[in-house]
Design a protein around this motif. Structure first.
Motif, PDB file in Angstrom:
ATOM      1  N   HIS A   1       4.669  -5.713  14.420  1.00 36.22           N
ATOM      2  CA  HIS A   1       4.877  -4.782  13.940  1.00 36.22           C
ATOM      3  C   HIS A   1       5.501  -3.880  15.208  1.00 36.22           C
ATOM      4  CE1 HIS A   1       1.593  -5.131  11.480  1.00 36.22           C
ATOM      5  NE2 HIS A   1       2.332  -4.328  10.107  1.00 36.22           N
TER       6      HIS A   1
ATOM      7  N   LYS B   1      10.179   9.084   8.253  1.00 37.69           N
ATOM      8  CA  LYS B   1       9.002   8.294   7.778  1.00 37.69           C
ATOM      9  C   LYS B   1       8.839   7.153   7.775  1.00 37.69           C
ATOM     10  CE  LYS B   1       9.950   9.427   2.707  1.00 37.69           C
ATOM     11  NZ  LYS B   1      10.066   9.394   1.494  1.00 37.69           N
ATOM     12  N   GLN B   2      10.137   6.838   9.299  1.00 36.11           N
ATOM     13  CA  GLN B   2       9.560   5.275  10.299  1.00 36.11           C
ATOM     14  C   GLN B   2       9.304   6.006  10.971  1.00 36.11           C
ATOM     15  OE1 GLN B   2      14.113   3.745  11.463  1.00 36.11           O
ATOM     16  NE2 GLN B   2      12.372   2.114  12.318  1.00 36.11           N
TER      17      GLN B   2
ATOM     18  N   ALA C   1       5.278   6.214  10.171  1.00 39.62           N
ATOM     19  CA  ALA C   1       5.029   4.736  10.029  1.00 39.62           C
ATOM     20  C   ALA C   1       4.270   4.119  11.314  1.00 39.62           C
ATOM     21  CB  ALA C   1       5.547   4.228   9.503  1.00 39.62           C
TER      22      ALA C   1
ATOM     23  N   LYS D   1       0.702   2.827  12.332  1.00 38.56           N
ATOM     24  CA  LYS D   1       0.422   1.836  13.291  1.00 38.56           C
ATOM     25  C   LYS D   1       0.092   1.660  14.456  1.00 38.56           C
ATOM     26  CE  LYS D   1       0.661  -0.994  11.047  1.00 38.56           C
ATOM     27  NZ  LYS D   1      -0.631  -1.963  10.387  1.00 38.56           N
TER      28      LYS D   1
END
Length: 877
Positions: free
Chosen positions: A537, A672-673, A676, A680
Motif C-alpha cells: 500500500h 476519497k483517495q 483511504a 490504511k
C-alpha cells in the motif's frame, strides 16, 4: 418689574427690558431631609450623605440672599443652575407633600416678580423649581442689558444673553410651569401664559440686536426689512399675550406701552426698508402703499398706546414717521409725473417677508441632572424597578438584532458552501483546499512522520525482536550449562551423586521458554505481514507525503478553447461580488460590537432619578438611540440577500465556462483517495504500535525468567559444591554415623517454595555416611511459586503480555535507546497474578493470546481474554 435701559452711544430705539428675580422666605431643608434618610435608610446612611445635605443647605441659603452689588451675574447664573440640578436630585429621592408618610414639614414660599405683595406657598418641589428657572431667565435678561450694545461685539453678546433667557423661560413653560400652577396657591409670573410671553419678549430683543448689527454692517434694504419684520412679529406675539387674561391685569401700563410701541415701530421700520428696495426696482405703486401702511401703524400706536412709554421710544417713532412721510411725498410725486401707477390698498398687499435669526437656547444639557453626584447613593425601589424594565427592553433589542446578524452570517456560509465558493475560485488559482476535518487528519499523520516514517518503526520492531531472542538464547544457555555440569558430575560419581537431575527441576522453566520462543516465531510472521502491507500500500499512502497536502489535489483549468474569451471577466465579477459579501460580513461584526458597546454604556438610572415626567416617554426616547443601528442591520441583511442572488447567477455562469462538474468529480476522487490512505496508514500504525508494546512487555517477562534461571543456577552451584565435599568425605571415610542417609536431601521440583540456608563455615566436615543434623544440606534452588495460566505453546497468538507494570510503549530510557536495555539487577519478587495483562485495559487485536482448552496451567504473561468478535489483525491466527 421691568427696567428700561439704553446706551448713550446707541440709537434711540435701543431701549430694552430686563426681568427682576422672584423673592422667597428662608427655609431649612437640611433637618427634614436628614430625618427622612434616618427613618428610611438609617443613621449610617445619613452620616454618609452629610456632605450632600450641607451642600444643598448652602445652595438654598445663597439663593435666598438674592443678588448683591458684589455678585457677578455669571456667578448668580451658575448658582441657580447648580441649585436646580440639586432640586432634581432631591425630587427623585425625597417625596415632599402633605402626606404624613412623606416630608410634610417643608413649605416653599415665593413672591410674584411683578406683584411683590402676591405670594404662593406649596408643599411640593415644583414651585421651587419653577421659581429657580424664572430667576435663571431673569438673570440672563439682566446680563443682556449689562453689555455695551453700542458696538457689534456688545450686541452679539447681548443677543446671546436674551436667547439664553428665552431658553430658560421656554424650559420652564414646557417642563415645570403646568405643575407649579396646580393647587390653590399659585403665582401668575410662573404660569404658562406669562413665561410664554416672556420668551417672545426675549426673542424680540435678541432679534433686535441682530437687526442693529445688520444695519451697522450695511446689508441690503431687503435683508434689513425681513429681520426688522421678525422683530415686530415677536413683539406682536408678546403684545397679544399681554392683552388677554391673566396677564392683562397683571402688568404695569409701561410694559404694555413699551411692547405696543416696539411692535409698531419695527413694523414701520420693515415698511421703510422694504420701500427702499421697491424704489430701486421702480415698483412705485407698492412703495407708496408700504409707506402709507408704516405711517398708519405709527399713528395708530401713538393714539392707542397707554401712558408710561419711554420718551426715547416716542422720539424714535416721531423721527421714523417723518422719514416715512418724506419718502412718501417723493414717491407720490414721481408716480404722478412719471409712472402713473394705481396704488393698491393696504389690505390687498401681501404680508411683509420675515426671517428669524434667533431661537430659544436649549437648556436640557445645562440643566441635565443625570450627571449630578448629589444623593447618588440613594436609589428608591421605584427607580430600580424602572431601570430593570428598561434593561429588559434593551436586552430584547440586542437579542433580536444579534439573532438577525447570526442568521445572516449562517445563511451566507451555507449558500456559499452550496455553490462551492470560494473553493472553486481558489482551485482556479492553484490554491485548492481540503475540508477542515480531512486536513486535520492529514496533518496528524504528517506530524507522526507519515508513511515514510513507517520504515523506521518497522526497524524498531526488528530490533526489539532481536533483543528478545538474544535474551531467550542467553537464558536457555544458562540452563543448558547447568544441566551439562550436573550430567558430568553424575557420570563421575555415579550412584554417590544423589541429588535430582536438572531436567526434573527445570521442566517448568524450559516449558515457559519454549512458549516464549513459539510466540516470538509467530510474532515474526506477523511482522512480516505488516511489512508486506506497507509495501503493498505504499503507492496508496504516498499521497500523504505531499507537503502541503493541497499540492496533491487537482486544479481547475481554463477551457482549452473559448468562443468569446470572457473567462477573466466572469472570474473578476465573481471575485468582486465575494469581496462585497466579505465586506458585509465585516460590517455585521462591527454592528454587533457596536450594539454591545452601546448596551454597556447605556445607564439611564440618573435620568430615571431626575425624570419628572412619564417614564414611558423616557423609555421611548432612550430606546430610540438603537434605531439607527437596527436600520443599519436591516439594510445589511437585505443587501446580503440581494448580493447572494447575484452571486448565484454569476456562479452558474462560472460553472458553465470552466466545466466545474468535472473538476468536482476529480476533486472528490482525490478526497476519497486521501481518506483511504489515512485509514490504511492508521491500520498499519496501530498494528506496529501493538507490536512495539508486545516486544517491550515480553522483554520484561524474559528478563524476569532469566533472573529466576540465574538464581536457580547459583543455588545448584552451591549444592554442587556441598555435595562434592560430602562425597569426598565419604570416600575418605570421614563420615559420621548420623550422616548415613546422605541422600536425605529434599530436592523439590523447580517452582516449589523452599528456603536455602547459608552453609556454616565453622562446622566440621563429616563423612559421607554420617548424618549430622547440625549440617542440614542446602536444598536445591526453586523459583518462587507463581500462578500459572494456559501455556504459550497452546496459544495461537504470537505475542503475550508479561505481568509487570512496565513503562508504556515508546518509553525511551535516558540512554536514548528505542527499547529498554536488559535488566541485570535483582528483580523484586513477583506477587501479582501473571494472568493479568501488563497494561490494564489494553486488548490489542494482534498481540493478545487466545488460550486453548487443556489441563496445562496458565503460563505467565499470557493475556487471558480472547480476541473480541468481528476483529481482525495481523497477529491473530
Amino acid at each position: 418689574m421691568a427696567s428700561p435701559s439704553s446706551s448713550t452711544a446707541a440709537a434711540t430705539t435701543n431701549i430694552m427690558l430686563a426681568i427682576y428675580e422672584k423673592k422667597t422666605n428662608s427655609l431649612d431643608l437640611y433637618r427634614p431631609l436628614r430625618n427622612y434618610i434616618v427613618i428610611n435608610y438609617g443613621e449610617r446612611e445619613a452620616q454618609n450623605l452629610e456632605d450632600d445635605l450641607q451642600t444643598l443647605k448652602e445652595l438654598r441659603t445663597d439663593m435666598e440672599r438674592g443678588p448683591t452689588p458684589a455678585d457677578s451675574l455669571p456667578a448668580r447664573r451658575d448658582l441657580l443652575q447648580k441649585y436646580y440640578r440639586a432640586l432634581c436630585a432631591v425630587e427623585s429621592r425625597f417625596p415632599i407633600s402633605p402626606d404624613k408618610d412623606h416630608i410634610s414639614t417643608v413649605t416653599f414660599t415665593w413672591f410674584d416678580a411683578f406683584k411683590n405683595k402676591q405670594k404662593a406657598a406649596q408643599q411640593n418641589i415644583h414651585l421651587e423649581k419653577a421659581a429657580v428657572l424664572f430667576n435663571l431667565g431673569a438673570v440672563h435678561s439682566q446680563m443682556g442689558l449689562s453689555f455695551d450694545r453700542s458696538g457689534v461685539d456688545g450686541r452679539k453678546q447681548a443677543s446671546h444673553a436674551f436667547i439664553a433667557a428665552a431658553g430658560a423661560f421656554a424650559f420652564l413653560r414646557d417642563n415645570v410651569a403646568m405643575k407649579a400652577s396646580m393647587g390653590s396657591s399659585t403665582s401668575v409670573d410662573v404660569s404658562v401664559e406669562c413665561v410664554g410671553m416672556l420668551e417672545r419678549l426675549m426673542l424680540a430683543q435678541a432679534q433686535e440686536c441682530v437687526f442693529e448689527n445688520t444695519i451697522a454692517k450695511g446689508n441690503t434694504p431687503g435683508v434689513c426689512a425681513k429681520i426688522s419684520r421678525q422683530v415686530g412679529l415677536y413683539y406682536e406675539e408678546g403684545l397679544a399675550a399681554l392683552n388677554v387674561a391673566p396677564l392683562n391685569q397683571h402688568f404695569d401700563k409701561n410694559w404694555l406701552a413699551h411692547v405696543q410701541l416696539k411692535a409698531a415701530l419695527f413694523y414701520a421700520e420693515a415698511c421703510y426698508r422694504y420701500s427702499l428696495e421697491l424704489h430701486e426696482k421702480e415698483e412705485i405703486a407698492e412703495e407708496i402703499a408700504r409707506l402709507k401702511s408704516g405711517v398708519a401703524a405709527l399713528t395708530e400706536a401713538k393714539k392707542s398706546c397707554p401712558r408710561g412709554a419711554a420718551q426715547q421710544l416716542l422720539d424714535a417713532m416721531t423721527k421714523l414717521e417723518s422719514t416715512l412721510n418724506r419718502n412718501l411725498e417723493r414717491a407720490v410725486k414721481e408716480n404722478e409725473r412719471v409712472y402713473l401707477m394705481r396704488v393698491p390698498t393696504a389690505s390687498s398687499l401681501p404680508p411683509l417677508p420675515a426671517f428669524s435669526l434667533v431661537k430659544p437656547m436649549p437648556m436640557n444639557e445645562v440643566l441635565d441632572a443625570s450627571k449630578e453626584k448629589m444623593f447618588v447613593r440613594l436609589v428608591p425601589d421605584s427607580s430600580a424597578k424602572s431601570l430593570s424594565r428598561y434593561t429588559e427592553m434593551v436586552d430584547d433589542i440586542i437579542r433580536m438584532q444579534a439573532e438577525k446578524l447570526q442568521q445572516a452570517s449562517e445563511l451566507a456560509r451555507v449558500r456559499l458552501k452550496e455553490m462551492d465558493l470560494p473553493d472553486s475560485i481558489l482551485a482556479l488559482e492553484g490554491n485548492s483546499t481540503l475540508p477542515t476535518d480531512l486536513k486535520e487528519d492529514v496533518e496528524a499523520v504528517q506530524v507522526c512522520g507519515g508513511p515514510a516514517g513507517l520504515e523506521g518503526e518497522l526497524q524498531q520492531l526488528k530490533d526489539l525482536r532481536r533483543v528478545d531472542q538474544e535474551l531467550l538464547v542467553q537464558t536457555e544457555e544458562l540452563l543448558q550449562k547447568e544441566a551439562t555440569e550436573d550430567a558430568q558430575f553424575r557420570s563421575q560419581f555415579g550412584t554417590r551423586w544423589t541429588r535430582p537431575q536438572s531436567s526434573t527441576l527445570t521442566k517448568n522453566l524450559l516449558d515457559r521458554l519454549n512458549r516464549f520462543a513459539a510466540n516470538l516465531k509467530q510474532a515474526a510472521e506477523s511482522d512480516g505481514r505488516i511489512e508486506r502491507s506497507v509495501r503493498d500500500h505504499s503507492a496508496l499512502m504516498s499521497i500523504l507525503d505531499h507537503r502541503p497536502i493541497e499540492s496533491a489535489l487537482p486544479s481547475l483549468s481554463r477551457p482549452i478553447m473559448s468562443l468569446d474569451a470572457n473567462e477573466d471577466a466572469v472570474v473578476g465579477a465573481l471575485k468582486q461580488s465575494l469581496r462585497q459579501l466579505e465586506t458585509l460580513g465585516a460590517q455585521r461584526a462591527g454592528l454587533e460590537d457596536m450594539l454591545k458597546e452601546m448596551k454597556r454604556k447605556d445607564d439611564i438610572l440618573p435620568k430615571l432619578m431626575t425624570s419628572t415626567g412619564s417614564h414611558e416617554d423616557l423609555y421611548r426616547k432612550e430606546i430610540a438611540k438603537y434605531d439607527h443601528i437596527c436600520q443599519e442591520i436591516a439594510q445589511n441583511v437585505e443587501g446580503q440577500e440581494q448580493l447572494l442572488m447575484h452571486i448565484q447567477v454569476q456562479n452558474d455562469n462560472f460553472a458553465a465556462v470552466f466545466n466545474l462538474e468535472d473538476f468536482k468529480a476529480s476533486r472528490e476522487k482525490s478526497y476519497k483517495q486521501i481518506e483511504a490512505a489515512i485509514a490504511k496508514y492508521r491500520e498499519i500504525k496501530e498494528n506496529i504500535n501493538e507490536g512495539l508494546k508486545f516486544y517491550v512487555t515480553l522483554q520484561d517477562a524474559i528478563t524476569n525468567i532469566k533472573q529466576q534461571c540465574s538464581d536457580f543456577v547459583m543455588t545448584r552451584n552451591i549444592q554442587c559444591r556441598e555435595m562434592i565435599e560430602d562425597v569426598q568425605r565419604h570416600i575418605a571415610g570421614l563420615s559420621f554415623q548420623d550422616n548415613k542417609s546422605t541422600g536425605g536431601y529434599s530436592y523439590p521440583a523447580a517452582g516449589q517454595p523452599h528456603q536455602t540456608p547459608r552453609p556454616n563455615s565453622q562446622q566440621h566436615t563429616e563423612p559421607v555416611h554420617v548424618s549430622n543434623p547440625s549440617h542440614p544440606p542446602t536444598p536445591p534452588y526453586q523459583p518462587q511459586q507463581q500462578p500459572t495460566m494456559a501455556g504459550y505453546a497452546q496459544s495461537p497468538s504470537p505475542y503475550v503480555s508479561p505481568p509487570q507494570q512496565v513503562p508504556p510503549p515508546y518509553h525511551v530510557p535516558a540512554s536514548g535507546s528505542p527499547y529498554p536495555p536488559p535488566q541485570h539487577q535483582q528483580q523484586p519478587p513477583v506477587t501479582h497474578e501473571y494472568g493479568q495483562p501488563a497494561y490494564p485495559g489494553w486488548r490489542g487485536p494482534y498481540y493478545n493470546a487466545a488460550p486453548q482448552p487443556g489441563s496445562m496451567p496458565r503460563p505467565p504473561y499470557t493475556v487471558q481474554p480472547p480476541y473480541p468478535p468481528n476483529q481482525s489483525g495481523y497477529y491473530r491466527q
